[in-house]
Design a protein around this motif. Structure first.
Motif, mmCIF file in Angstrom:
data_model
loop_
_atom_site.group_PDB
_atom_site.id
_atom_site.type_symbol
_atom_site.label_atom_id
_atom_site.label_comp_id
_atom_site.label_asym_id
_atom_site.label_seq_id
_atom_site.Cartn_x
_atom_site.Cartn_y
_atom_site.Cartn_z
ATOM 1 N N GLU A 48 1.882 10.081 -8.080
ATOM 2 C CA GLU A 48 3.003 9.381 -8.689
ATOM 3 C C GLU A 48 3.657 8.428 -7.694
ATOM 4 N N GLY A 49 3.824 8.905 -6.445
ATOM 5 C CA GLY A 49 4.381 8.025 -5.426
ATOM 6 C C GLY A 49 3.486 6.830 -5.153
ATOM 7 N N ALA A 50 2.162 7.047 -5.176
ATOM 8 C CA ALA A 50 1.220 5.948 -4.951
ATOM 9 C C ALA A 50 1.298 4.931 -6.076
ATOM 10 N N LYS A 51 1.459 5.393 -7.311
ATOM 11 C CA LYS A 51 1.588 4.463 -8.440
ATOM 12 C C LYS A 51 2.835 3.597 -8.296
ATOM 13 N N GLY A 52 3.932 4.209 -7.886
ATOM 14 C CA GLY A 52 5.159 3.433 -7.684
ATOM 15 C C GLY A 52 5.005 2.407 -6.570
ATOM 16 N N ALA A 53 4.369 2.813 -5.468
ATOM 17 C CA ALA A 53 4.150 1.876 -4.363
ATOM 18 C C ALA A 53 3.218 0.746 -4.783
ATOM 19 N N HIS A 54 2.202 1.073 -5.596
ATOM 20 C CA HIS A 54 1.269 0.044 -6.078
ATOM 21 C C HIS A 54 1.991 -0.975 -6.948
ATOM 22 N N LYS A 55 2.876 -0.501 -7.819
ATOM 23 C CA LYS A 55 3.634 -1.414 -8.670
ATOM 24 C C LYS A 55 4.500 -2.356 -7.838
ATOM 25 N N ALA A 56 5.174 -1.806 -6.819
ATOM 26 C CA ALA A 56 6.003 -2.643 -5.941
ATOM 27 C C ALA A 56 5.139 -3.652 -5.182
ATOM 28 N N ALA A 57 3.954 -3.208 -4.727
ATOM 29 C CA ALA A 57 3.070 -4.109 -3.988
ATOM 30 C C ALA A 57 2.635 -5.282 -4.847
ATOM 31 N N ARG A 58 2.314 -5.014 -6.111
ATOM 32 C CA ARG A 58 1.905 -6.104 -7.006
ATOM 33 C C ARG A 58 3.025 -7.113 -7.191
ATOM 34 N N GLN A 59 4.257 -6.629 -7.301
ATOM 35 C CA GLN A 59 5.393 -7.544 -7.467
ATOM 36 C C GLN A 59 5.566 -8.428 -6.239
ATOM 37 N N PHE A 60 5.444 -7.846 -5.038
ATOM 38 C CA PHE A 60 5.550 -8.644 -3.822
ATOM 39 C C PHE A 60 4.390 -9.642 -3.732
ATOM 40 N N TYR A 61 3.198 -9.223 -4.139
ATOM 41 C CA TYR A 61 2.032 -10.111 -4.092
ATOM 42 C C TYR A 61 2.239 -11.310 -5.009
ATOM 43 N N GLU A 62 2.768 -11.069 -6.208
ATOM 44 C CA GLU A 62 3.006 -12.153 -7.157
ATOM 45 C C GLU A 62 4.015 -13.154 -6.613
ATOM 46 N N ARG A 63 4.992 -12.676 -5.839
ATOM 47 C CA ARG A 63 6.008 -13.570 -5.269
ATOM 48 C C ARG A 63 5.547 -14.228 -3.974
ATOM 49 N N GLY A 64 4.330 -13.925 -3.537
ATOM 50 C CA GLY A 64 3.814 -14.525 -2.311
ATOM 51 C C GLY A 64 4.278 -13.833 -1.045
ATOM 52 N N GLU A 65 4.904 -12.660 -1.161
ATOM 53 C CA GLU A 65 5.345 -11.896 0.011
ATOM 54 C C GLU A 65 4.220 -10.928 0.383
ATOM 55 N N TYR A 66 3.164 -11.498 0.984
ATOM 56 C CA TYR A 66 1.935 -10.739 1.197
ATOM 57 C C TYR A 66 2.107 -9.635 2.246
ATOM 58 N N ALA A 67 2.923 -9.858 3.271
ATOM 59 C CA ALA A 67 3.128 -8.833 4.291
ATOM 60 C C ALA A 67 3.790 -7.589 3.685
ATOM 61 N N ARG A 68 4.780 -7.809 2.816
ATOM 62 C CA ARG A 68 5.426 -6.664 2.168
ATOM 63 C C ARG A 68 4.447 -5.963 1.228
ATOM 64 N N ALA A 69 3.622 -6.746 0.535
ATOM 65 C CA ALA A 69 2.625 -6.151 -0.360
ATOM 66 C C ALA A 69 1.666 -5.255 0.422
ATOM 67 N N ILE A 70 1.259 -5.717 1.603
ATOM 68 C CA ILE A 70 0.353 -4.919 2.435
ATOM 69 C C ILE A 70 1.008 -3.600 2.828
ATOM 70 N N GLN A 71 2.286 -3.640 3.194
ATOM 71 C CA GLN A 71 2.984 -2.406 3.578
ATOM 72 C C GLN A 71 2.935 -1.371 2.452
ATOM 73 N N TYR A 72 3.211 -1.816 1.231
ATOM 74 C CA TYR A 72 3.242 -0.875 0.120
ATOM 75 C C TYR A 72 1.845 -0.404 -0.248
ATOM 76 N N TRP A 73 0.834 -1.292 -0.165
ATOM 77 C CA TRP A 73 -0.522 -0.848 -0.470
ATOM 78 C C TRP A 73 -1.052 0.113 0.604
ATOM 79 N N ARG A 74 -0.609 -0.068 1.838
ATOM 80 C CA ARG A 74 -0.983 0.904 2.877
ATOM 81 C C ARG A 74 -0.296 2.248 2.615
ATOM 82 N N ASP A 75 0.916 2.204 2.063
ATOM 83 C CA ASP A 75 1.563 3.456 1.662
ATOM 84 C C ASP A 75 0.755 4.140 0.561
#
Length: 314
Positions: A48-75
């Motif tokens: 469940e925590g991984a699903k939440g982190a994945h959702k946040a990562a996708r949102q950062f990726y869509e906004r072009g904040e790739y470094a933040r997306a990487i942090q959440y996908w690594r989580d």
């Protein structure tokens, strides 16, 4: 007995020395942070925590904040190391940042964990291309020594410069301005012509005994030829014409006046709107971020889900 202990100590020292030397040699190059086997099963809370982190990562990726997306996908990967598809998302984000080395690490770890994946051959080609790009940019120690040697053919692909920025709406705003300008010109021509046609047939109180022209009357249903002073309207009123030619000219003039006013209004709005469109919303942007209706599709894999990530600006 003492000699035996000395030989044992020497042997242990030799083993430790070889181990340290090997570790130092391995530490000289960059290590893959995603390598290794997954030796645990994620709990429901982890998933469940991984699903939440994945959702946040996708949102950062869509906004072009790739470094933040990487942090959440690594989580995501830390919470559920069996979600190997997340490595593809991490590789995509690293490529967006221009970090080819970490993108290669993520892709190689994916191939190590999923060697039989349907896209394994495609991922291997992608890794090779990234490594070729790295080699084409890395300086070589022998470059100066072989400066006079003719260059040999290489399979490495040179870095392609980014395309020049483009305007997302192209020349559409200027077309709108041009159409609006044409409407303004048409309105500026029709309006005075229409007013002139109307004034040319409009008569006053001194002309009621003539046989031509149009008059403003209080009620054209009760008006008759010749008109009287009492039937004339001092302002506004309705048209009453003595002859058909004057009537036709009055109708034409009124139509031209109305169309001229509409053309001036629409043309002015089009010119103003086109200029605002061009100056505020049509600024040049990189082609990969173009907002002219272009849609980007990126593979997106997360814990318990897989598919594509569609994003863009409209």
């Amino acid at each position: 007995m003492w000699g035996t202990r000395a030989q044992g100590v020497s042997l242990v020292g030799l083993v430790v020395g070889v181990t340290l030397a090997t570790g130092m040699a391995m530490a000289d190059g960059p290590q893959n942070p995603f390598a290794g086997k997954c030796n645990r099963t994620a709990t429901e809370e982890d998933v469940e925590g991984a699903k939440g982190a994945h959702k946040a990562a996708r949102q950062f990726y869509e906004r072009g904040e790739y470094a933040r997306a990487i942090q959440y996908w690594r989580d995501v990967f830390n919470l559920d190391c069996n979600a190997v598809g997340t490595l593809l998302n991490i590789a995509n984000a690293y490529e967006k940042l221009g970090d080819r080395q970490n993108a290669i690490f993520a892709l190689e770890a994916y191939l190590e964990r999923a060697p039989d994946a349907p896209d394994a051959a495609k991922i291997q080609t992608r890794v090779k291309n990234l490594k070729d790009l790295q080699q084409s940019q890395a300086p070589t120690a022998s470059a100066s020594a072989t400066a006079s040697t003719p260059p040999t053919s290489s399979s490495a692909r040179p870095e392609i410069p980014p395309p020049p920025p483009v305007k997302p709406f192209g020349v559409a705003p200027w077309i709108t301005v041009g159409v609006g300008g044409a409407a303004l010109i048409a309105g500026a021509i029709l309006l005075p012509i229409g007013l002139g046609n109307v004034s040319g047939v409009q008569k006053g109180a001194n002309d009621i005994n003539g046989d031509k022209g149009c008059f403003r009357v209080k009620n054209n249903a009760t008006a008759s030829y010749p008109l009287t002073q009492e039937q004339l309207a001092t302002s506004g009123g309705q048209w009453f014409c003595y002859d058909k030619a004057s009537y036709d000219q009055a109708v034409l003039g009124q139509t031209q006046t109305l169309v001229g006013k509409i053309a001036l209004g629409v043309g002015g709005a089009a010119v103003a709107g086109g200029l605002v469109w061009e100056l505020l919303f049509n600024k040049p942007v990189p082609q990969d971020e173009q907002k002219s209706g272009r849609v980007h599709v990126t593979p997106s894999v997360g814990p318990g889900m897989s598919g594509v990530l569609v994003h863009g600006s409209f």
